[in-house]
Design an enzyme around this catalytic site. Structure first.
Site, PDB file in Angstrom:
ATOM      1  N   LEU B 129       0.799  -1.230   0.000  1.00  0.00           N
ATOM      2  CA  LEU B 129       0.000   0.000   0.000  1.00  0.00           C
ATOM      3  C   LEU B 129       0.828   1.275   0.000  1.00  0.00           C
ATOM      4  O   LEU B 129       0.347   2.317  -0.436  1.00  0.00           O
ATOM      5  CB  LEU B 129      -0.960   0.007   1.198  1.00  0.00           C
ATOM      6  CG  LEU B 129      -1.975  -1.154   1.198  1.00  0.00           C
ATOM      7  CD1 LEU B 129      -2.801  -1.125   2.473  1.00  0.00           C
ATOM      8  CD2 LEU B 129      -2.881  -1.077  -0.019  1.00  0.00           C
ATOM      9  N   HIS B 130       2.068   1.214   0.485  1.00  0.00           N
ATOM     10  CA  HIS B 130       2.855   2.453   0.553  1.00  0.00           C
ATOM     11  C   HIS B 130       3.246   2.963  -0.823  1.00  0.00           C
ATOM     12  O   HIS B 130       3.641   4.106  -0.961  1.00  0.00           O
ATOM     13  CB  HIS B 130       4.107   2.253   1.422  1.00  0.00           C
ATOM     14  CG  HIS B 130       5.241   1.575   0.711  1.00  0.00           C
ATOM     15  ND1 HIS B 130       6.419   2.209   0.408  1.00  0.00           N
ATOM     16  CD2 HIS B 130       5.362   0.337   0.227  1.00  0.00           C
ATOM     17  CE1 HIS B 130       7.225   1.384  -0.220  1.00  0.00           C
ATOM     18  NE2 HIS B 130       6.615   0.235  -0.336  1.00  0.00           N
ATOM     19  N   ARG B 131       3.128   2.139  -1.831  1.00  0.00           N
ATOM     20  CA  ARG B 131       3.547   2.573  -3.167  1.00  0.00           C
ATOM     21  C   ARG B 131       2.558   2.247  -4.271  1.00  0.00           C
ATOM     22  O   ARG B 131       2.614   2.860  -5.340  1.00  0.00           O
ATOM     23  CB  ARG B 131       4.903   1.953  -3.514  1.00  0.00           C
ATOM     24  CG  ARG B 131       4.866   0.426  -3.665  1.00  0.00           C
ATOM     25  CD  ARG B 131       6.275  -0.126  -3.797  1.00  0.00           C
ATOM     26  NE  ARG B 131       6.308  -1.536  -4.165  1.00  0.00           N
ATOM     27  CZ  ARG B 131       6.102  -2.551  -3.326  1.00  0.00           C
ATOM     28  NH1 ARG B 131       5.781  -2.318  -2.075  1.00  0.00           N
ATOM     29  NH2 ARG B 131       6.191  -3.802  -3.744  1.00  0.00           N
ATOM     30  N   LYS B 144      -5.270  -7.684  -7.491  1.00  0.00           N
ATOM     31  CA  LYS B 144      -4.771  -6.330  -7.752  1.00  0.00           C
ATOM     32  C   LYS B 144      -5.482  -5.684  -8.938  1.00  0.00           C
ATOM     33  O   LYS B 144      -5.776  -4.492  -8.914  1.00  0.00           O
ATOM     34  CB  LYS B 144      -3.261  -6.364  -8.030  1.00  0.00           C
ATOM     35  CG  LYS B 144      -2.424  -6.548  -6.776  1.00  0.00           C
ATOM     36  CD  LYS B 144      -0.947  -6.404  -7.090  1.00  0.00           C
ATOM     37  CE  LYS B 144      -0.131  -6.551  -5.811  1.00  0.00           C
ATOM     38  NZ  LYS B 144       1.322  -6.436  -6.075  1.00  0.00           N
ATOM     39  N   ASN B 189      10.299  -9.121 -12.666  1.00  0.00           N
ATOM     40  CA  ASN B 189      11.288 -10.203 -12.784  1.00  0.00           C
ATOM     41  C   ASN B 189      11.775 -10.352 -14.215  1.00  0.00           C
ATOM     42  O   ASN B 189      11.040 -10.080 -15.166  1.00  0.00           O
ATOM     43  CB  ASN B 189      10.695 -11.518 -12.272  1.00  0.00           C
ATOM     44  CG  ASN B 189       9.585 -12.017 -13.155  1.00  0.00           C
ATOM     45  OD1 ASN B 189       9.814 -12.736 -14.116  1.00  0.00           O
ATOM     46  ND2 ASN B 189       8.357 -11.604 -12.865  1.00  0.00           N
ATOM     47  N   CYS B 237      15.086  -3.823 -28.995  1.00  0.00           N
ATOM     48  CA  CYS B 237      14.228  -4.493 -28.021  1.00  0.00           C
ATOM     49  C   CYS B 237      15.042  -4.765 -26.751  1.00  0.00           C
ATOM     50  O   CYS B 237      16.227  -4.449 -26.678  1.00  0.00           O
ATOM     51  CB  CYS B 237      13.647  -5.785 -28.602  1.00  0.00           C
ATOM     52  SG  CYS B 237      14.848  -7.123 -28.781  1.00  0.00           S
ATOM     53  N   CYS B 240      18.136  -6.669 -27.335  1.00  0.00           N
ATOM     54  CA  CYS B 240      19.242  -5.932 -27.962  1.00  0.00           C
ATOM     55  C   CYS B 240      20.099  -5.285 -26.878  1.00  0.00           C
ATOM     56  O   CYS B 240      21.322  -5.240 -26.978  1.00  0.00           O
ATOM     57  CB  CYS B 240      18.705  -4.838 -28.881  1.00  0.00           C
ATOM     58  SG  CYS B 240      17.816  -5.461 -30.314  1.00  0.00           S
ATOM     59  N   CYS B 254      11.968  -6.040  -4.693  1.00  0.00           N
ATOM     60  CA  CYS B 254      11.601  -4.952  -3.781  1.00  0.00           C
ATOM     61  C   CYS B 254      11.362  -5.478  -2.374  1.00  0.00           C
ATOM     62  O   CYS B 254      11.620  -4.796  -1.386  1.00  0.00           O
ATOM     63  CB  CYS B 254      10.352  -4.235  -4.280  1.00  0.00           C
ATOM     64  SG  CYS B 254      10.644  -3.279  -5.775  1.00  0.00           S
ATOM     65  N   CYS B 323      20.355 -10.120 -32.945  1.00  0.00           N
ATOM     66  CA  CYS B 323      19.394 -10.250 -31.842  1.00  0.00           C
ATOM     67  C   CYS B 323      18.549 -11.510 -32.034  1.00  0.00           C
ATOM     68  O   CYS B 323      18.130 -11.833 -33.146  1.00  0.00           O
ATOM     69  CB  CYS B 323      18.492  -9.029 -31.778  1.00  0.00           C
ATOM     70  SG  CYS B 323      17.220  -9.178 -30.500  1.00  0.00           S
ATOM     71  N   CYS B 449      17.977 -15.193  10.535  1.00  0.00           N
ATOM     72  CA  CYS B 449      17.778 -14.129   9.551  1.00  0.00           C
ATOM     73  C   CYS B 449      16.283 -13.924   9.391  1.00  0.00           C
ATOM     74  O   CYS B 449      15.500 -14.355  10.233  1.00  0.00           O
ATOM     75  CB  CYS B 449      18.459 -14.466   8.228  1.00  0.00           C
ATOM     76  SG  CYS B 449      17.739 -15.909   7.428  1.00  0.00           S
TER      77      CYS B 449
END
Lengths: 114, 496
Positions: B129-131, B144, B189, B237, B240, B254, B323, B449
């Protein structure tokens, strides 16, 4: 000018700016901008090019030991763009480009978040 | 306890109400999609639709309300009425309805783009929600695309909104892209980015691609102009620019790296801007207009929130002669994409960590807590090492835990004592290692962690350094990290 002719003859060391963005700065002590001074001539008489610069950066400037985050197979790893004075290095001859006095070299890692 | 039960009851009531609302919206949406499909089946553009609906007597191409709504942008000379009509007949697909897709869609809807498609299989999470500015707190848990379209409709009811509640898959990409004129890559991704670029090239659609992480963002307009593969006059593209994908373990999301809302917002807004520029560009084939308005040369715009200037623009190469998708030597075709022989997941690799440690080297959060209840580091000496980055450690940490960020550990490389030096008692130890850990007795070490991946790497590394005294000293990790700690031990632990 005397200055530029002396430079052309390779008398003065080549002073350039190197910048890292896109997270690459984390490999270089979290500093984005570095001043780098390269010899005017290498031992074999050639002038320093990007290829030489890559080795120089790994040996002298890189703080992180994970060299494969920056270099793979003697070249920048996939996903890193090299910019020579704000142009894609592919427009300038890639790793064979000979560095000029005052050049600005930027290494950009691609981002993928969104 | 009473208030907890009240909270549960209230939440249940809210969920029921939201689900009813969701069902209603899904019905509305199904109807709208049906309408949209029959619309595109008859190739009626939004622009014509207005004319048809209002018959021959109509004098003005836009509705009264539309003149008012779009007036401020129409009087900008680069847009004009012509540009506005182009926007209204344009069909734009946004792949991703997150940090980039939300602001991009918001401005495109506001500008009066006739058809806006959104594709995303994710649901809204609180951490979005922050972004992701189209999503509202009440829509957490909703798709979404549905949440975004709900907001967009409130902003501008005129456009046709199309929801694709799925992640973009290779076998469907072609069919979806064909219904649009321009694509926005708002994904997160590499595999999807290559799929989008390839499909955009092969269906002849310009592509506005952006990305963001932490404090930086990048933007490119690709395949513009969109020429057939082999035509060198087309724009480059994604392949390339990046013929080979980055190593999977160098890709940071993120969720892991963090992101400032206004940074990704800026990039999404710029995507909308570039899209408007492409759509409203003067027609190349109109006599006199063709050569006189050269397009911008291909460029990469790099935004950096803490640098000055904020944006720097880099000239990019043109199409790559070899390419894999847009050159005459292309090996990627619509068939190879659809059949799966162009395998994006394989191409980009995956960084999914195998389980590095054996079960005897791991302890669950509950087991750890039961072994060391309360703060008893004195009575039962042991060390807890938290390997998250400093910023995360400062948000929350276990009492008496020691912070050694994994980035420091990995940066120092494998400074393991060489076999030749083994006779020497004190091999050179890396600087991140506190001396008390080396000299101390055989008190156990627990590494923790966020999720339980990095901790395994560090345990392995510490053993390589010989800290486990050939098995005399226990070194292991807390399985599942601090997320498990919250689940199994402390429900009030802040999860971020």
């Amino acid at each position: 000018m005397a200055h530029s002719s002396a430079t052309a003859q390779g008398v003065f060391p080549v002073s350039i700016t190197v910048e890292f963005t896109g997270g690459l700065e984390l490999l270089f002590g979290n500093e984005r901008k570095h001043k780098v001074i390269l010899p005017a001539q290498l031992e074999d008489g050639s002038r320093p090019n990007i290829s030489y610069l890559l080795k120089y950066l790994v040996n002298n400037l890189m703080k992180d030991q994970r060299t494969d985050m920056f270099i793979m197979e003697d070249n920048v790893r996939p996903g890193i763009l090299v910019l020579i004075n704000d142009a894609d290095w592919e427009l300038e001859g890639e790793e064979t480009y000979e560095l000029q006095q005052g050049d600005n070299i930027v290494f950009v890692s691609t981002l993928h978040g969104g | 306890m009473g208030s907890l039960e009240e909270t549960c009851a209230s939440l249940r009531a809210q969920i029921t109400a939201t689900e009813e609302q969701l069902a209603g919206l899904k019905r509305d949406l199904a109807n709208a999609e049906q309408a949209a499909q029959s619309d595109s089946a008859t190739t009626t553009t939004a622009g014509n639709e207005h004319n048809d609906r209002n018959g021959h007597g109509r004098r003005w191409p836009l509705l009264q309300e539309e003149y008012k709504r779009y007036g401020r942008q129409m009087i900008v000379s680069q847009v004009g009425l012509k540009g506005q009509l182009k926007l209204r007949s344009a069909r734009i697909l946004l792949v991703g309805a997150g940090g980039l897709g939300c602001p991009a869609a918001q401005y495109l809807a506001g500008a009066g783009v006739g058809t806006i498609g959104l594709i995303d299989g994710d649901t809204v999470e609180v951490s979005n929600l922050h972004r992701q500015v189209l999503h509202r707190t009440k829509n957490v848990g909703k798709y979404k695309v549905d949440s975004a379209i709900e907001s967009l409709r409130e902003l501008n009811p005129h456009p046709t909104y199309i929801a694709h509640r799925t992640h973009l898959m290779p076998d469907e990409a072609l069919a979806i892209f064909q219904n649009y004129d321009l694509i926005l890559d708002c994904t997160d991704n590499p595999a999807t980015r290559y799929l989008i670029s390839d499909t955009a090239v092969l269906t002849g659609k310009p592509l506005v691609s952006a990305s963001a992480l932490r404090t930086e963002g990048q933007l490119m307009v690709l395949n513009d102009p969109p020429r057939a593969p082999g035509d060198k006059s087309g724009g480059p593209c994604y392949r390339c620019v990046f013929p080979r994908p980055p190593p999977a373990d160098s890709v940071v999301s993120c969720a892991d790296g963090g992101i400032l809302g206004p940074v990704v917002g800026t990039m999404g807004v710029l995507q909308a801007l570039e899209a408007i520029k492409v759509i409203t560009a003067p027609d190349a084939d109109v006599a006199g207009g063709a050569a006189s308005t050269p397009r911008n040369p291909p460029a990469l715009h790099v935004f950096s929130a803490y640098s000055s200037p904020l944006v720097r623009t880099i000239r990019l190469r043109s199409r790559r002669a070899n390419c894999a998708v847009c050159s005459a030597e292309a090996t990627v075709t619509l068939d190879t994409i659809k059949s799966g022989s162009t395998d994006y997941v394989f191409f980009c690799g995956s960084a999914i960590l195998p389980s590095l440690l054996g079960p005897e080297e791991r302890i669950s959060a509950r087991e750890y807590y039961e072994k060391y209840p309360g703060v008893s580091a004195v009575s039962q000496p042991h060390t807890v090492i938290d390997v998250r980055d400093k910023g995360q450690f400062e948000i929350c940490s276990l009492e008496n835990s020691l912070n050694i960020p994994i980035s420091d550990i990995l940066a120092s490389g494998l400074t393991k004592p060489q076999a030749a030096d083994a006779e020497q008692e004190a091999p050179t130890l890396p600087s991140w290692l506190p001396s008390e850990l080396v000299s101390e007795s055989s008190n156990p070490i627990y590494v923790v962690c966020r999720l339980g991946n990095d901790s395994q790497i560090v345990v392995k590394k510490m053993k390589e350094l010989g800290l486990d005294q050939n098995g005399q000293r226990f070194i292991g990790d807390i399985r599942g990290g601090l997320r498990s700690w919250k689940e199994q031990v402390d429900s009030e632990w802040p999860e971020y």
